[in-house]
Design a protein around this motif. Structure first.
Motif, PDB file in Angstrom:
ATOM      1  N   LYS A 325      18.120  35.085  67.428  1.00 61.21           N
ATOM      2  CA  LYS A 325      16.767  35.848  66.023  1.00 61.21           C
ATOM      3  C   LYS A 325      17.514  34.466  64.784  1.00 61.21           C
ATOM      4  CE  LYS A 325      16.258  40.244  67.124  1.00 61.21           C
ATOM      5  NZ  LYS A 325      16.518  41.898  67.614  1.00 61.21           N
ATOM      6  N   ALA A 326      18.540  34.208  64.481  1.00 61.96           N
ATOM      7  CA  ALA A 326      18.524  33.483  63.195  1.00 61.96           C
ATOM      8  C   ALA A 326      18.046  31.594  63.753  1.00 61.96           C
ATOM      9  CB  ALA A 326      20.123  33.400  63.122  1.00 61.96           C
ATOM     10  N   ALA A 327      18.250  31.198  64.726  1.00 59.29           N
ATOM     11  CA  ALA A 327      18.227  30.013  65.331  1.00 59.29           C
ATOM     12  C   ALA A 327      16.130  30.357  65.239  1.00 59.29           C
ATOM     13  CB  ALA A 327      18.404  30.047  66.680  1.00 59.29           C
ATOM     14  N   LEU A 328      15.444  31.068  65.900  1.00 58.36           N
ATOM     15  CA  LEU A 328      14.746  31.198  65.748  1.00 58.36           C
ATOM     16  C   LEU A 328      13.798  31.147  64.484  1.00 58.36           C
ATOM     17  CD1 LEU A 328      11.371  31.344  67.214  1.00 58.36           C
ATOM     18  CD2 LEU A 328      11.629  34.152  67.824  1.00 58.36           C
ATOM     19  N   ALA A 329      14.494  32.476  63.609  1.00 54.86           N
ATOM     20  CA  ALA A 329      13.355  32.254  61.890  1.00 54.86           C
ATOM     21  C   ALA A 329      14.098  30.805  61.309  1.00 54.86           C
ATOM     22  CB  ALA A 329      14.775  33.140  61.032  1.00 54.86           C
ATOM     23  N   ARG A 330      15.212  30.304  61.625  1.00 52.23           N
ATOM     24  CA  ARG A 330      15.546  28.980  60.978  1.00 52.23           C
ATOM     25  C   ARG A 330      14.648  27.856  61.648  1.00 52.23           C
ATOM     26  NH1 ARG A 330      19.784  24.842  63.160  1.00 52.23           N
ATOM     27  NH2 ARG A 330      19.752  23.038  61.974  1.00 52.23           N
ATOM     28  N   LEU A 331      13.972  28.130  63.031  1.00 49.63           N
ATOM     29  CA  LEU A 331      13.216  27.322  63.534  1.00 49.63           C
ATOM     30  C   LEU A 331      11.623  27.297  62.643  1.00 49.63           C
ATOM     31  CD1 LEU A 331      12.569  24.494  65.395  1.00 49.63           C
ATOM     32  CD2 LEU A 331      12.429  26.201  67.138  1.00 49.63           C
ATOM     33  N   GLU A 332      11.495  28.189  63.162  1.00 46.94           N
ATOM     34  CA  GLU A 332      10.230  28.822  62.213  1.00 46.94           C
ATOM     35  C   GLU A 332      10.202  28.014  61.334  1.00 46.94           C
ATOM     36  OE1 GLU A 332       9.576  32.597  63.483  1.00 46.94           O
ATOM     37  OE2 GLU A 332       7.976  31.999  65.394  1.00 46.94           O
ATOM     38  N   THR A 333      10.666  28.608  60.016  1.00 50.24           N
ATOM     39  CA  THR A 333      10.735  28.831  58.988  1.00 50.24           C
ATOM     40  C   THR A 333      10.907  26.907  58.315  1.00 50.24           C
ATOM     41  OG1 THR A 333      12.440  30.534  58.190  1.00 50.24           O
ATOM     42  CG2 THR A 333      12.222  28.777  55.806  1.00 50.24           C
ATOM     43  N   ALA A 334      11.354  25.718  59.076  1.00 49.77           N
ATOM     44  CA  ALA A 334      11.960  24.603  58.506  1.00 49.77           C
ATOM     45  C   ALA A 334      10.365  24.190  59.213  1.00 49.77           C
ATOM     46  CB  ALA A 334      12.449  24.282  60.039  1.00 49.77           C
ATOM     47  N   LEU A 335       9.854  24.211  60.047  1.00 48.65           N
ATOM     48  CA  LEU A 335       8.273  23.931  60.733  1.00 48.65           C
ATOM     49  C   LEU A 335       7.312  24.911  59.568  1.00 48.65           C
ATOM     50  CD1 LEU A 335       7.983  24.681  64.066  1.00 48.65           C
ATOM     51  CD2 LEU A 335       8.896  22.220  63.092  1.00 48.65           C
ATOM     52  N   ALA A 336       7.131  25.573  59.518  1.00 52.30           N
ATOM     53  CA  ALA A 336       6.198  26.188  58.334  1.00 52.30           C
ATOM     54  C   ALA A 336       6.602  25.581  56.851  1.00 52.30           C
ATOM     55  CB  ALA A 336       6.513  27.587  58.348  1.00 52.30           C
ATOM     56  N   LEU A 337       7.771  24.681  56.086  1.00 57.63           N
ATOM     57  CA  LEU A 337       7.735  24.167  55.120  1.00 57.63           C
ATOM     58  C   LEU A 337       7.423  23.231  55.138  1.00 57.63           C
ATOM     59  CD1 LEU A 337      11.586  25.352  54.276  1.00 57.63           C
ATOM     60  CD2 LEU A 337       9.482  26.340  52.996  1.00 57.63           C
ATOM     61  N   VAL A 338       7.407  22.681  56.372  1.00 54.29           N
ATOM     62  CA  VAL A 338       6.885  21.304  56.556  1.00 54.29           C
ATOM     63  C   VAL A 338       5.526  20.973  56.458  1.00 54.29           C
ATOM     64  CG1 VAL A 338       6.731  19.214  58.630  1.00 54.29           C
ATOM     65  CG2 VAL A 338       9.195  19.925  58.151  1.00 54.29           C
ATOM     66  N   GLU A 339       4.882  21.753  57.387  1.00 57.05           N
ATOM     67  CA  GLU A 339       3.351  22.545  57.080  1.00 57.05           C
ATOM     68  C   GLU A 339       2.574  22.856  55.898  1.00 57.05           C
ATOM     69  OE1 GLU A 339       0.937  21.022  60.358  1.00 57.05           O
ATOM     70  OE2 GLU A 339       2.891  20.087  60.334  1.00 57.05           O
ATOM     71  N   GLY A 340       2.906  23.186  55.091  1.00 53.91           N
ATOM     72  CA  GLY A 340       2.798  24.573  53.811  1.00 53.91           C
ATOM     73  C   GLY A 340       3.209  23.144  53.272  1.00 53.91           C
ATOM     74  N   TRP A 341       4.244  21.871  52.941  1.00 54.28           N
ATOM     75  CA  TRP A 341       4.010  21.080  52.043  1.00 54.28           C
ATOM     76  C   TRP A 341       3.344  19.688  52.184  1.00 54.28           C
ATOM     77  CZ3 TRP A 341       5.176  15.576  51.837  1.00 54.28           C
ATOM     78  CH2 TRP A 341       4.770  14.457  50.772  1.00 54.28           C
ATOM     79  N   VAL A 342       2.690  19.296  53.361  1.00 54.40           N
ATOM     80  CA  VAL A 342       1.269  18.657  54.012  1.00 54.40           C
ATOM     81  C   VAL A 342       0.532  19.045  53.039  1.00 54.40           C
ATOM     82  CG1 VAL A 342       0.202  17.949  55.422  1.00 54.40           C
ATOM     83  CG2 VAL A 342       2.786  17.520  55.265  1.00 54.40           C
ATOM     84  N   ASP A 343      -0.053  20.371  53.222  1.00 51.39           N
ATOM     85  CA  ASP A 343      -0.725  21.465  52.740  1.00 51.39           C
ATOM     86  C   ASP A 343      -1.027  21.330  51.990  1.00 51.39           C
ATOM     87  OD1 ASP A 343      -3.485  23.489  54.145  1.00 51.39           O
ATOM     88  OD2 ASP A 343      -2.255  23.977  52.254  1.00 51.39           O
ATOM     89  N   ALA A 344      -0.359  21.157  51.177  1.00 48.79           N
ATOM     90  CA  ALA A 344      -0.460  21.598  49.562  1.00 48.79           C
ATOM     91  C   ALA A 344      -0.516  19.670  48.645  1.00 48.79           C
ATOM     92  CB  ALA A 344       1.143  22.336  48.675  1.00 48.79           C
ATOM     93  N   VAL A 345      -0.114  19.070  49.674  1.00 47.19           N
ATOM     94  CA  VAL A 345       0.061  18.103  48.871  1.00 47.19           C
ATOM     95  C   VAL A 345      -1.384  17.316  49.124  1.00 47.19           C
ATOM     96  CG1 VAL A 345       2.731  17.340  48.718  1.00 47.19           C
ATOM     97  CG2 VAL A 345       1.440  16.821  50.152  1.00 47.19           C
TER      98      VAL A 345
END
Length: 482
Positions: A325-345
């Motif tokens: 569950k921690a591995a899944l959360a880490r992966l989902e969060t990392a991908l979300a941060l990348v996409e969220g940063w791109v969306d914002a900028v």
């Protein structure tokens, strides 16, 4: 989680060529159902043949090539995935065209010039909203087939960890004393497993090639480093019916591609961080060995779809453990941060210049929420479904950081993975935005100096130096702190 977590089911948009087969040859080209692991119809005259479409219509003129390819498949002794087969099937899937009838085409000189100009202008606009410099050494326009060729090496890095788990399980289901006796059978199973993975991955990548608009649509750097890539034929399909001028659509998508390129070019640890998260998630895959043993005991070499059916019935599932569950959360969060940063900028860069920026942003978000390329590909290949809610949360967090700390303060968080927001921070963005963070650049500098001192003068000198630093800090409060 996906019902077919390892790509053993076809993506829903997979174009079917069975109808064409029926028109040409009566009973040929049947449907693509789960009982047929290769997604191709059976031969004329009835009976399932999972290799039929791989070999054509199976008329006498094709038999020589058919048996040659069958022999190559069963004699495959490479890794867990037959990547040559994956590439061939992806190219054939691309050649069939997409469900809407759009065919692949070579990129024209005019399209190439339009892409180069769009990326150049996108980088110019991004300069004003992010401290990360351009990461696009070159801008290229790809056909769908060129996208397949360029991205397969990265798909290999993504999929092999999961496929390794499958291959290991196939070799472990028999008692040790029987494995020597069953050597030929196990070898054949591994060959078939490599072919099945290769077939499904080839189909998934081929379908994805008909949807993606660049090399970073799924939030990972699929193409060569420093090469911003767009697919003109898919950009035209994406913009069709939106009521937005084509040049605005192209420029908005160029902004997203260029923003991804900046992030991956200037955050050196990010690629390994993301791929390590994928591999960590794959390591938590467990196999229902009892079910696999039952399948192996009844396996008929002439009907490899039996193994396919077992795979589709949930034989391979993620472990329900805290680590997984921690591995899944880490992966989902990392991908979300990348996409969220791109969306914002991208929104900050596009809003002052493109009247349709808000509409295009929402279109892309809906594409995510309804199962766009990223969700479908991860669900079919590694059993991961991104949560659109996390993407929106991450975008809001990055926007709040921009307001509170400016672009420089926001982008400074990419200096070290431990500085990034966590899944809990996405639930409480205000708390994260106003929290003080450690300066990891200073920590890295101190560690580097300590390592250098140890090599040059030994532990005694290093200890004396740190003692003097401590003494100076007590007496003078450490001038550098001020």
């Amino acid at each position: 989680m996906s019902d077919t977590p390892f790509g053993f089911g076809l993506p829903p948009e997979e174009p079917e060529d069975g109808d064409n087969g029926k028109k040409k040859g009566g009973g040929q080209g049947g449907g693509q159902g789960p009982a047929n692991p290769f997604g191709f119809g059976g031969p004329a005259g009835g009976g399932d043949n999972p290799f039929a479409a791989m070999f054509g219509s199976m008329n006498p003129n094709d038999l020589g090539a058919a048996f040659q390819q069958l022999g190559q498949m069963l004699s495959y002794e490479g890794g867990p995935v037959n990547w040559d087969m994956a590439k061939d099937i992806a190219r054939r899937t691309v050649a069939q065209g997409t469900a809407d009838g759009t065919k692949d085409a070579s990129v024209s000189a005019g399209e190439r010039a339009e892409v180069e100009e769009a990326v150049r202008l996108a980088d110019l606009w991004l300069d004003g909203v992010t401290s990360l410099p351009s990461g696009s050494g070159t801008a290229v326009a790809w056909s769908r087939a060129e996208w397949v060729e360029a991205t397969l090496p990265v798909w290999k890095d993504l999929v092999d960890p999961v496929a390794e788990r499958v291959g290991a399980a196939m070799g472990d289901v028999l008692p040790e004393e029987m494995q020597a006796m069953a050597g030929p059978l196990l070898g054949m199973m591994r060959s078939m497993g490599g072919a099945m993975f290769g077939t499904q991955i080839g189909q998934a990548v081929g379908v994805l090639a008909g949807e993606v608009v660049g090399s970073t649509d799924i939030g990972l750097p699929l193409g060569p480093a420093g090469k911003a890539a767009l697919l003109p034929v898919n950009i035209a399909a994406f913009g069709s019916g939106l009521g937005v001028p084509q040049d605005q659509v192209r420029l908005y998508l160029a902004l997203r591609e260029a923003a991804h390129q900046r992030l991956f070019a200037h955050v050196p640890w990010l690629r390994s961080h993301l791929f390590g998260a994928v591999e960590g998630y794959a390591r938590g895959i467990k196999v229902d060995t009892a079910k696999l043993e039952d399948v192996v005991g009844q396996l008929d070499p002439t009907h490899p779809e039996q193994l396919q059916d077992a795979l589709q019935q949930g034989m391979f599932q993620p472990e329900d453990s805290p680590e997984q569950k921690a591995a899944l959360a880490r992966l989902e969060t990392a991908l979300a941060l990348v996409e969220g940063w791109v969306d914002a900028v991208v929104h900050a860069a596009a809003a002052p210049h493109l009247p349709s920026a808000d509409a295009l942003r929402e279109t892309l978000r809906r594409r995510r929420a309804t199962g766009g390329p990223a969700e479908q590909t991860f669900a079919t290949l590694i059993g991961l479904e991104l949560r659109p809610r996390r993407l929106r949360d991450a975008s809001r967090l990055w926007a709040s950081l921009t307001d509170a700390r400016g672009a420089d303060g926001r982008d400074a968080l990419w200096e070290h993975p431990d500085m990034l927001p966590t899944a809990a921070d996405l639930d409480d963005p205000d708390g994260f935005v106003h929290r003080e963070h450690l300066d990891f650049s200073e920590l890295d500098k101190m560690l580097g100096e300590a390592a250098g001192g140890g090599k040059a003068g030994g532990t005694g000198d290093a200890g004396d130096t740190s003692g003097k630093d401590k003494e100076n800090g007590e007496d003078g409060k450490g001038g550098s702190d001020k």
